[in-house]
Design a protein around this motif. Structure first.
Motif, PDB file in Angstrom:
ATOM      1  N   GLY A  60       4.118  -5.416   3.468  1.00 23.20           N
ATOM      2  CA  GLY A  60       3.576  -5.346   2.117  1.00 23.20           C
ATOM      3  C   GLY A  60       4.524  -5.777   1.028  1.00 23.20           C
ATOM      4  N   SER A  61       5.688  -6.332   1.400  1.00 27.51           N
ATOM      5  CA  SER A  61       6.598  -6.822   0.368  1.00 27.51           C
ATOM      6  C   SER A  61       5.973  -8.039  -0.303  1.00 27.51           C
ATOM      7  N   ASP A 107       3.878  -9.372  -4.217  1.00 30.88           N
ATOM      8  CA  ASP A 107       2.959  -8.868  -5.223  1.00 30.88           C
ATOM      9  C   ASP A 107       1.535  -9.368  -5.029  1.00 30.88           C
ATOM     10  N   VAL A 154      -1.058  -8.368  -3.155  1.00 32.53           N
ATOM     11  CA  VAL A 154      -2.112  -7.353  -3.214  1.00 32.53           C
ATOM     12  C   VAL A 154      -2.324  -6.869  -4.642  1.00 32.53           C
ATOM     13  N   ALA A 155      -1.237  -6.632  -5.344  1.00 29.85           N
ATOM     14  CA  ALA A 155      -1.356  -6.176  -6.736  1.00 29.85           C
ATOM     15  C   ALA A 155      -2.053  -7.228  -7.590  1.00 29.85           C
ATOM     16  N   ARG A 156      -1.723  -8.506  -7.379  1.00 30.46           N
ATOM     17  CA  ARG A 156      -2.358  -9.577  -8.146  1.00 30.46           C
ATOM     18  C   ARG A 156      -3.849  -9.669  -7.831  1.00 30.46           C
ATOM     19  N   LEU A 188      -5.814  -7.186  -6.745  1.00 31.18           N
ATOM     20  CA  LEU A 188      -6.479  -6.017  -7.327  1.00 31.18           C
ATOM     21  C   LEU A 188      -6.688  -6.201  -8.832  1.00 31.18           C
ATOM     22  N   ALA A 189      -5.679  -6.801  -9.484  1.00 32.93           N
ATOM     23  CA  ALA A 189      -5.780  -7.002 -10.927  1.00 32.93           C
ATOM     24  C   ALA A 189      -6.839  -8.036 -11.283  1.00 32.93           C
ATOM     25  N   GLN A 226     -13.490  -2.140  -9.932  1.00 32.92           N
ATOM     26  CA  GLN A 226     -12.514  -1.196  -9.395  1.00 32.92           C
ATOM     27  C   GLN A 226     -12.919  -0.802  -7.974  1.00 32.92           C
ATOM     28  N   GLN A 250     -10.230   2.461  -1.305  1.00 34.32           N
ATOM     29  CA  GLN A 250      -8.788   2.678  -1.452  1.00 34.32           C
ATOM     30  C   GLN A 250      -8.220   3.410  -0.237  1.00 34.32           C
ATOM     31  N   LEU A 265      -8.046  -7.806   1.071  1.00 37.19           N
ATOM     32  CA  LEU A 265      -6.753  -7.179   0.777  1.00 37.19           C
ATOM     33  C   LEU A 265      -5.854  -7.184   2.008  1.00 37.19           C
ATOM     34  N   GLN A 286       0.907 -13.125   2.411  1.00 35.01           N
ATOM     35  CA  GLN A 286       2.138 -13.040   1.636  1.00 35.01           C
ATOM     36  C   GLN A 286       3.366 -12.854   2.533  1.00 35.01           C
TER      37      GLN A 286
END
Length: 703
Positions: free
Chosen positions: A264-265, A267, A269-271, A273-274, A279, A285, A319, A326
């Motif tokens: 998971g290193s 970004d 997933v964060a990108r 989700l954003a 939601q 989740q 996800l 990544q």
């Protein structure tokens, strides 16, 4: 004198002895038995009776009642042969209590007629039915008694076995009897420690088999027939144990391999989700956290994600895919139909490509230069996420570095196909992670048994804003009302589906075909655009019709069950399912899930052709009363059984000889406990249990 103990190998040999070792089994009979799956003594031990005949007593004729199966004895008082129309022999008998009882034969020989002389005593077994002149038994089994003969009565009930083509019932009964005579003693036959079974109130295996094949006259036959008897439970629990251990063994073997640790290193997933326009639900989740935890480990993940129609499994898969991408690896997502695969492709491209992830498409219709370019991109790794159908499993598809294989609606794929996809990422000592998804909720019973090798997650929460679908059961005599309802809904800007179960007319099945329904509705609703989609259309025509409907240019879509999965049209608020009585619960639930995907109140009309069977009534009532996919799945298992529910022939899921997952669900906790105790304390017994019930058959649990 001490009794010599038979070794485990010798015992195994006893059960696996070929049936040619029995008297009366030559090559021809052996071949017929083998066709029925009966090849060894053990197969005959487990060939259970379907019913029993009570010859342990004589029933006076005066006590005989309509529908009663009994053994009677009496003297012949009249014989009549008739050749008018169909040849017939009627023999009337009486006993001291009364009579007469008529024995009626439609197939007889002259020698038989001669047997029934006036005054001769006969012993008869059969089921009494009310005939033209009173009670009669048609084609009874009988025995003519010699003068003064008093044959003994049976000590146990006589078993009636399932038919074997080419082998008479009496022969089957005799052969099973010979096999039972060769049963080893209790101590040699039981593999699971007897004390463990005694704690569960269950008999030894030998006792269970003898009870089932040779029950005493006072045995509770209703309990035997319903599978509630301890003897049946004893057989079922060991069979369930064998299958559970087989799956656990496969899981243990898979865990010996390595897999890429996707920690998971990064970004990505964060990108993602954003960037999502919604939601995640709490359930999404939770399930993604479970998947991420699995993928971070250096052992292969094998996780099943089940979620009701519209619960949002695809975004969870996206996800998971981002975690692999990544980390520099490839992802494959396989779906069973082009329609469903293209739906995934559309979603994944919309979510991932703006973030710089390459998503490519491979299906049977991708040919020529386009196919060559796609295969090259897969081989050199530039295609990071590959979405497709069965085409992904072909030998010509070579991945550069596949780390995650995702299979949607896994029960629709053949076992070898799923293995082929997994093997695309296999390296020496390493295999890819596997994520299996299904929108058909799996009953807890099945999850505990047939999916014992997988970690199971459930997305048990629908996204906010979904409106409940009202389900209506309607006779097809009210067709005109329904057409007007569609006219009204479409006039308000809504869209509708009309699902048919056949493409062409079939009078025998009394099912309306999509083509004729399309013509009828187009004529009845000339102001509406009515389109047609079915599986025999050219893919381009089918996709064009679907695209037009999704764009809102078509008001009403007449379709076969090709739209069962993968179609997402939020504006469609009415679903009509023609001949709903012909479909299973899981399929009805899947179809209903095509509506209620927007904010408008939606309806599903289950249109049926009477008269309804009891099973059909139960299915339609279940659909009307609940929207809970897991409740529906449990009911589907109860009504249809696991083989049909899982698509046994495609999946490799073994059919049980004796166990019934719906009936024996209460045994599963004990099965799990027994499995743990064997694996921890008696690993040598594990192989013997599996061998007895499954033999050398390969279980594709890792597929």
């Amino acid at each position: 004198m001490s009794r010599k103990r038979i070794s485990a190998p010798a015992l195994a040999a006893a059960g696996q002895s070929p049936l040619t070792a029995l008297s009366g089994v030559g090559p021809a009979v052996a071949a017929k038995l083998t066709e029925r799956g009966l090849g060894t003594l053990q197969d005959l031990w487990l060939h259970l009776p379907r019913s029993y005949e009570d010859r342990t007593c004589i029933t006076p004729l005066a006590l005989l009642r309509n529908g009663m199966s009994a053994q009677v004895e009496g003297q012949v008082v009249a014989v009549e042969r008739s050749f008018r129309g169909r040849p017939m022999l009627k023999v009337a008998i009486e006993d001291d209590s009364g009579g007469p009882l008529v024995l009626r034969f439609f197939h007889f020989r002259a020698a038989q007629v001669a047997q029934f002389a006036h005054g001769v005593r006969v012993r008869v077994f059969g089921t009494a039915k009310l005939g033209p002149t009173g009670l009669e038994i048609v084609h009874p089994s009988y025995r003519v008694l010699a003068l003064g003969e008093e044959p003994g009565l049976g000590q146990t009930l006589d078993p009636v076995y399932p038919l074997v083509d080419g082998v008479g019932p009496a022969t089957v009964r005799k052969l099973v009897g010979q096999a039972l005579d060769r049963l080893p003693a209790e101590a040699e036959l039981d593999i699971v420690p007897p004390a463990w079974l005694a704690q569960l109130g269950l008999p030894s295996l030998r006792s269970a088999l003898l009870t089932v094949h040779r029950p005493e006259a006072d045995t509770d036959l209703a309990a035997l027939a319903a599978g509630r008897h301890p003897a049946i439970a004893r057989l079922a629990i060991e069979e369930l144990l064998a299958h559970h251990l087989s799956l656990r063994r496969q899981r243990i073997a898979l865990q010996q391999h390595a897999a890429p640790a996707l920690d998971g290193s990064g970004d990505g997933v964060a990108r993602l989700l954003a960037a999502l326009p919604f939601q995640l639900t709490g359930a999404q989740q939770r399930v993604f956290a479970q998947i991420a935890d699995d993928l971070a480990r250096p052992q292969p993940m094998l996780r099943l994600v089940q979620g009701d129609v519209g619960s949002g499994k695809t975004v969870v898969a996206a996800l998971a895919a981002m975690l692999a991408v990544q980390a520099g690896f490839q992802v494959a997502l396989a779906a069973p139909t082009e329609l469903l695969a293209e739906q995934h492709l559309h979603n994944l491209r919309g979510w991932l490509e703006p973030l710089g992830v390459s998503v490519c498409w491979l299906a049977g219709k991708v040919t020529g230069k386009a196919r060559a370019a796609t295969l090259a991109a897969i081989a050199d790794g530039s295609a990071q996420v590959v979405v497709g159908t069965h085409a992904l499993m072909q030998d010509s598809v070579v991945f550069h570095d596949l780390a995650l294989a995702i299979v949607d609606e896994q029960h629709r794929f053949g076992v070898h196909q799923r293995l082929a996809l997994r093997d695309k990422g296999a390296r020496p000592g390493s295999v890819p992670h596997q994520l299996v998804m299904t929108a058909t909720p799996i009953p807890r019973t099945l999850a505990m048994s047939e999916y014992a090798d997988l970690d199971v997650s459930a997305i048990d929460e629908l996204p906010p804003g979904r409106t409940p679908v009202q389900t209506i059961v309607l006779s097809n005599s009210r067709r005109d009302e329904l057409v007007e309802r569609i006219r009204h809904a479409c006039a308000q800007g809504r869209q509708a589906y009309w699902v048919c179960t056949l493409i062409e007319e079939n009078e025998e099945l009394q099912a309306s075909a999509a083509e004729s329904i399309h013509a009828q509705l187009a004529a009845s609703l000339p102001e509406l655009q009515v389109a047609l989609v079915h599986g025999r259309m050219k893919p381009a025509d089918k996709q064009a019709a679907m695209a037009t409907f999704k764009a809102g240019d078509t008001h009403l879509l007449v379709a076969t069950t090709v739209i069962e999965v993968g179609v997402d049209v939020p504006n469609a608020s009415l679903m009509v399912i023609e001949n709903a009585e012909r479909l299973g619960l899981a399929q009805l639930h899947q179809l209903r899930g095509r509506v209620g995907r927007g904010s408008a109140a939606s309806s599903c009309v289950l249109f049926y052709q009477g008269p309804l069977s009891m099973m059909a009534k139960s299915r339609l009532a279940t659909m009307r009363d609940t929207h809970d996919g897991f409740v529906i799945a449990e009911k589907d298992l109860e009504l249809r059984g696991p083989g049909e529910l899982l698509g046994t022939r495609q999946t490799g899921v073994a059919l049980f000889r004796i166990a019934d997952l719906a009936r024996d669900a209460h045994l599963l906790p004990a099965v799990h406990e027994l499995a743990e105790r064997l694996l921890q304390g008696h690993p040598a017994l594990v192989e013997r249990v599996i061998s007895r019930w499954i033999g050398s058959a390969v279980r594709y649990a890792a597929a």
